[in-house]
Each structure stands twice: as C-alpha cells, then as structure tokens.
Enzyme design. Structure first.
Site, mmCIF file in Angstrom:
data_model
loop_
_atom_site.group_PDB
_atom_site.id
_atom_site.type_symbol
_atom_site.label_atom_id
_atom_site.label_comp_id
_atom_site.label_asym_id
_atom_site.label_seq_id
_atom_site.Cartn_x
_atom_site.Cartn_y
_atom_site.Cartn_z
ATOM 1 N N HIS A 52 -0.469 -10.892 -5.442
ATOM 2 C CA HIS A 52 0.902 -10.444 -5.198
ATOM 3 C C HIS A 52 1.932 -11.382 -5.819
ATOM 4 O O HIS A 52 2.869 -10.946 -6.483
ATOM 5 C CB HIS A 52 1.163 -10.340 -3.694
ATOM 6 C CG HIS A 52 0.241 -9.409 -2.978
ATOM 7 N ND1 HIS A 52 0.183 -8.063 -3.255
ATOM 8 C CD2 HIS A 52 -0.656 -9.628 -1.981
ATOM 9 C CE1 HIS A 52 -0.709 -7.489 -2.467
ATOM 10 N NE2 HIS A 52 -1.236 -8.417 -1.692
ATOM 11 N N HIS A 111 0.824 -1.212 0.000
ATOM 12 C CA HIS A 111 0.000 0.000 0.000
ATOM 13 C C HIS A 111 0.859 1.264 0.000
ATOM 14 O O HIS A 111 0.534 2.232 -0.696
ATOM 15 C CB HIS A 111 -0.951 0.000 1.187
ATOM 16 C CG HIS A 111 -1.950 -1.113 1.148
ATOM 17 N ND1 HIS A 111 -2.815 -1.383 2.177
ATOM 18 C CD2 HIS A 111 -2.212 -2.048 0.197
ATOM 19 C CE1 HIS A 111 -3.571 -2.430 1.865
ATOM 20 N NE2 HIS A 111 -3.216 -2.842 0.668
ATOM 21 N N ASP A 113 -3.061 -2.789 -5.365
ATOM 22 C CA ASP A 113 -2.010 -3.738 -4.999
ATOM 23 C C ASP A 113 -1.037 -3.950 -6.153
ATOM 24 O O ASP A 113 0.185 -4.004 -5.953
ATOM 25 C CB ASP A 113 -2.625 -5.087 -4.612
ATOM 26 C CG ASP A 113 -3.149 -5.115 -3.184
ATOM 27 O OD1 ASP A 113 -2.838 -4.200 -2.399
ATOM 28 O OD2 ASP A 113 -3.860 -6.082 -2.848
#
Length: 305
Positions: free
Chosen positions: A261, A77, A238
């Site tokens: 991710h 973030h 993200d």
C-alpha cells in the site's frame, strides 16, 4: 460514459483491525462526484474525497484521513471493487472508523454492487494517461507506472514461506478481468505476523474465514488457497484499489515488485509531482473499452467464491 449504481448497496461485518461490527452503504451519486467517504457516526463532518494525498504513511492497510477527526481504514477492497466494476461516482457511508473485511476479498463488494445495478451517466469518463515512466523504490521493492493503451499490471511477490514463495502474474484489466480473475482473492499473512499484530492491538477481527494464514509450507486456513497464486492476485487487487485513489482511471502499466500500500501511494504522489508524467483525458469509446469494469456483468461472478 461515467457510471454510478442504481440503488443503495449495504454491507455488514467486522473490521479487520478493530474487530468492531460495522455497517456500510454505497449510494448513487451524480456525474463528476467521484468516490467519497462519509462517517455516519461523526456529526457535521462533510464527506471526504478518496484521494491519494489524503492517505497517511501506512503498511498494513489504506487509510483515508480528513479534518475534524475523520478517518476510515481498510478502504482498498471497496475501492478495487468500485474501480473493477467501472463505477466512477459513489458515496460510501460507514458508521465507524474501519470498513468491514467480509471474507477478506473484494468479491462480496462486487456482488453487492452488481446486484444494486450499474447506471450509466451522460458524462464522458475522464482518465489519467501515463505519458512517461515513474518509479519509486524501497529497499528491494519497487513500483512503477509506464505508458500503455489500457490498465495493465505486472506484479511479483517473493515470500520465504514455501506456501507462497515466488509468484508473478501479468494481466490486462479490461472488460471484467478483475471480476473474473482477481476479486475473490483474499488478504493473507504469516502466522508470525498475526502474533505480532495482536500484540500491537491490530488484526483483532481477523479469522481464518477472512484471511489466508500461512506458516512455512502450511496453509492454516480451512480449504487452503482459492487459487494457486491467490497471494499475488490479492496484491494486484490491493494495487487496483490504491491506484483508484488517483481520482480517475489510469491508462498505463503498473509494475510492482514486492510492493504494498505505502509504495503504491508513494508512486501516485511521485507521478503527480513529475511534470509531464500524467495527462487528464476525456476517454474516447476505444479508450473507455480498455478500462476495468467496462462490460462487467453478473455472469462474470458466476465462477468465483
């Protein structure tokens, strides 16, 4: 031109997974420093560069690992906020192994960075231009980079929970669009996932105030979603943070289908390992104008949470 912040920005909150109260600061740095992280609670451990090749296999968050026991989790973030504000050089100091989750979005970080001010520096922005398509897959999920004039994103998610379902969003992230449209979108999860993470000793700092929790067609967090497609917006947030671990802004199109991710990190590794896929360039004024963060102003935050 490259940029840093004018003064220190400080943030305090709990870590999403550890549940520990943590304080972090973002400090100005000279041109060509890049983004680095430093653990204030580890003595004689040098700052670690925010690089994709220092990120281990992880699905739930992005973790940076260095020598001498250095690790810091949930960096995606603040990385998105720095990239979205066009800040290329900064030192992030933290007094624990995880960054604060705050409200689960990047908006508090963006607000703090803009309040500290953005300082232009006498050095050209270096970017990574995507010259040919690179794609990685994991089952029915994939992530891809392909040539484009600026940073564009095309993200699709598909969840069995009716509260989220199938969502797709396409965006060109130039000229503050990240700040205006994506930065306030919060992390989200399924109620069943929360129970599973708690059993594994994770998400100990998670609350309905810093994550959107869904259960089938129900949104359990008070107030519901900030946007009808907040979930896919957060996935784009993200992705921007994870792409920033390339070490330079990307001139190219990122396409994600059910990506997370880990897959975005694998994509960067594949891109750097593929001959001729990326080229480092000194940005012209026209190229720089197409990057996230150029022209960002505090007024861009006026309508977000």
């Amino acid at each position: 031109m490259q940029a840093t912040i004018k003064s220190e920005a400080t943030f305090t909150g709990v870590g999403l997974h550890t549940g520990r109260l943590v304080r972090m600061s973002v400090l100005p740095q000279p041109a060509h420093s890049g983004i680095r992280f430093q653990r204030r609670d580890l003595e004689n451990v040098a700052p670690v560069a925010a690089r994709h090749d220092l990120v281990p296999h992880s699905r739930l968050c992005t973790k940076l690992v260095g020598d001498h026991g250095f690790e810091v989790s949930t960096i995606e973030h603040i990385m998105a906020a720095l990239a979205g504000c066009g800040i290329h050089n900064a030192l992030v100091q933290v007094d624990g192994p995880e960054l604060p989750i705050l409200d689960g979005s990047a908006a508090p970080f963006v607000r703090g960075l803009l309040k500290a001010g953005i300082q232009r520096q006498a050095a050209m922005i270096q970017a990574l231009e995507v010259l040919k398509e690179v794609r990685v897959e994991d089952g029915n999920a994939f992530a891809m980079l392909s040539p484009a004039d600026g940073l564009e994103m095309d993200f699709t998610i598909d969840f069995e929970d009716a509260a989220i379902g199938h969502q797709r969003r396409v965006a060109n992230l130039a000229n503050g669009r990240f700040v205006r449209e994506l930065c306030d979108s919060r992390t989200f999860c399924r109620r069943a996932d929360v129970e599973m993470m708690h059993e594994a000793g994770l998400a100990l700092g998670g609350t309905y105030d810093n994550a959107v929790v869904v259960d089938g067609s129900d949104v359990l967090s008070p107030g519901g979603f900030r946007h009808a497609d907040e979930a896919v917006r957060h996935k784009m947030l993200d992705a921007l943070g994870d792409l920033a671990l390339a070490g330079a802004p990307i001139l190219g199109r990122y396409t994600g289908m059910r990506a997370g991710h880990m897959l975005t990190n694998q994509l960067l590794r594949a891109a750097f390992d593929t001959p001729g896929a990326l080229r480092r360039v000194d940005c012209t004024d026209a190229q720089a104008a197409r990057l996230p963060g150029v022209g960002v102003k505090s007024a861009d935050l006026a309508h977000v949470a």
